[in-house]
Write an enzyme that holds these catalytic residues in place. Structure first.
Site, PDB file in Angstrom:
ATOM      1  N   THR A   1      -8.947   9.356  14.319  1.00  0.00           N
ATOM      2  CA  THR A   1      -9.110   8.253  13.364  1.00  0.00           C
ATOM      3  C   THR A   1     -10.054   7.207  13.942  1.00  0.00           C
ATOM      4  O   THR A   1     -10.128   7.043  15.156  1.00  0.00           O
ATOM      5  CB  THR A   1      -7.755   7.580  13.031  1.00  0.00           C
ATOM      6  OG1 THR A   1      -7.949   6.643  11.973  1.00  0.00           O
ATOM      7  CG2 THR A   1      -7.164   6.847  14.217  1.00  0.00           C
ATOM      8  N   ASN A   2     -10.746   6.529  13.046  1.00  0.00           N
ATOM      9  CA  ASN A   2     -11.535   5.358  13.450  1.00  0.00           C
ATOM     10  C   ASN A   2     -10.837   4.088  12.987  1.00  0.00           C
ATOM     11  O   ASN A   2     -11.384   3.003  13.093  1.00  0.00           O
ATOM     12  CB  ASN A   2     -12.933   5.410  12.820  1.00  0.00           C
ATOM     13  CG  ASN A   2     -13.802   6.443  13.509  1.00  0.00           C
ATOM     14  OD1 ASN A   2     -13.867   6.476  14.730  1.00  0.00           O
ATOM     15  ND2 ASN A   2     -14.452   7.299  12.734  1.00  0.00           N
TER      16      ASN A   2
ATOM     17  N   LYS B   1       7.908  -2.346  10.016  1.00  0.00           N
ATOM     18  CA  LYS B   1       7.093  -1.307   9.367  1.00  0.00           C
ATOM     19  C   LYS B   1       7.096  -0.020  10.199  1.00  0.00           C
ATOM     20  O   LYS B   1       7.265   1.069   9.660  1.00  0.00           O
ATOM     21  CB  LYS B   1       5.650  -1.801   9.158  1.00  0.00           C
ATOM     22  CG  LYS B   1       4.805  -0.767   8.409  1.00  0.00           C
ATOM     23  CD  LYS B   1       3.364  -1.158   8.197  1.00  0.00           C
ATOM     24  CE  LYS B   1       2.603  -0.013   7.524  1.00  0.00           C
ATOM     25  NZ  LYS B   1       1.163  -0.138   7.590  1.00  0.00           N
TER      26      LYS B   1
ATOM     27  N   ASP C   1      -3.650  11.411   6.906  1.00  0.00           N
ATOM     28  CA  ASP C   1      -4.245  10.929   5.666  1.00  0.00           C
ATOM     29  C   ASP C   1      -3.119  10.355   4.820  1.00  0.00           C
ATOM     30  O   ASP C   1      -2.033  10.944   4.742  1.00  0.00           O
ATOM     31  CB  ASP C   1      -4.996  12.030   4.919  1.00  0.00           C
ATOM     32  CG  ASP C   1      -6.074  11.425   4.018  1.00  0.00           C
ATOM     33  OD1 ASP C   1      -6.915  10.654   4.525  1.00  0.00           O
ATOM     34  OD2 ASP C   1      -6.056  11.683   2.807  1.00  0.00           O
TER      35      ASP C   1
ATOM     36  N   TYR D   1      -3.053  -1.776   1.749  1.00  0.00           N
ATOM     37  CA  TYR D   1      -2.266  -2.263   0.610  1.00  0.00           C
ATOM     38  C   TYR D   1      -0.957  -2.945   1.029  1.00  0.00           C
ATOM     39  O   TYR D   1      -0.132  -3.271   0.174  1.00  0.00           O
ATOM     40  CB  TYR D   1      -1.923  -1.085  -0.311  1.00  0.00           C
ATOM     41  CG  TYR D   1      -3.114  -0.411  -0.965  1.00  0.00           C
ATOM     42  CD1 TYR D   1      -3.576  -0.825  -2.218  1.00  0.00           C
ATOM     43  CD2 TYR D   1      -3.785   0.656  -0.354  1.00  0.00           C
ATOM     44  CE1 TYR D   1      -4.645  -0.197  -2.844  1.00  0.00           C
ATOM     45  CE2 TYR D   1      -4.870   1.292  -0.960  1.00  0.00           C
ATOM     46  CZ  TYR D   1      -5.287   0.859  -2.208  1.00  0.00           C
ATOM     47  OH  TYR D   1      -6.351   1.481  -2.821  1.00  0.00           O
TER      48      TYR D   1
END
Ligand code: IMP
Length: 197
Positions: free
Chosen positions: A8-9, A179, A69, A158
């Site tokens: 991942t970036n 979270k 993803d 989001y």
């Protein structure tokens, strides 16, 4: 401790996954392996996109690797933005643009004309792992709702408009510790860590 590359970036995802796996796995970032490529997400599903990212690193660098993803699926929008969550408001949009578009779509009723009353949504993460050339998938999801306006400053994407079921705060108000205990990504990652152990 086992080392593995996370394709991942996205610095937020990297920080979250490092916190979730702390003490169990050593996570190498793409910059740790000197990869600065933007990997294009051309798949039609979360599974395909996660695999595209992991496979790219395996093919180019030979490392065992995993990728995540994630999509936000809103019931009144028939599951949108889903796999296109990152570019919901257009190719070069940011998180603010995406949230604005989502709130607007719900305000005008959504595809089933129930967006004003039905605010149900869920985040779904798929992790694709390539280990010794074998592919494995792990999924995590969390139910919740889309609130009327942004609240909170923690997290990313989001998070300021997503309130998980059972809480009165958004992910962006709950902060990283909560979270990373309950999220879609935490659930998928815990399954993946359990498999590796
Ligand atoms: P991707 O998994 O990088 O393709 O992300 C899809 C979109 O969802 C991007 O706009 C991200 O900012 C957003 N996103 C991914 N994970 C999260 C999350 O944990 N919270 C809020 N938004 C997220």
């Amino acid at each position: 401790m086992n080392k593995i590359v996370f394709a991942t970036n996205n610095k937020h995802k990297l920080d979250e996954i490092r916190q979730i796996t702390a003490g169990k796995l050593e996570i190498l970032s793409l910059s740790d392996i000197n990869c600065h490529d933007e990997i294009e997400e051309t798949g039609a599903t979360l599974e395909e996109n996660a695999l595209i990212k992991a496979q790219y690193i395996k093919d180019k660098y030979g490392f065992d690797c995993f990728a995540d993803d994630t999509g936000l699926e809103v019931e009144a929008l028939n599951g949108a933005p889903g796999v296109i969550s990152a570019r919901y408001a257009g190719e070069h949009c940011n998180a603010q643009d995406n949230m604005k578009k989502l709130l607007h779509e719900l305000k005008i009723g959504g595809s089933q004309m129930q967006g004003k009353t039905n605010r149900k949504a869920r985040f779904r993460t798929v992790i694709a792992l390539i280990l010794d050339s074998e592919k494995h998938f792990f999924e995590g999801e969390i139910e919740g709702k889309i609130i009327e306006e942004e609240r909170g400053t923690a997290g990313f994407g989001y998070d300021p408009i997503f309130q998980p079921l059972g809480y009165n705060e958004t992910f962006a108000e709950l902060g990283d510790d909560v979270k990373n205990r309950i999220s879609h990504r935490a659930l998928a990652t815990n399954r993946f860590v359990e498999f590796l152990q």
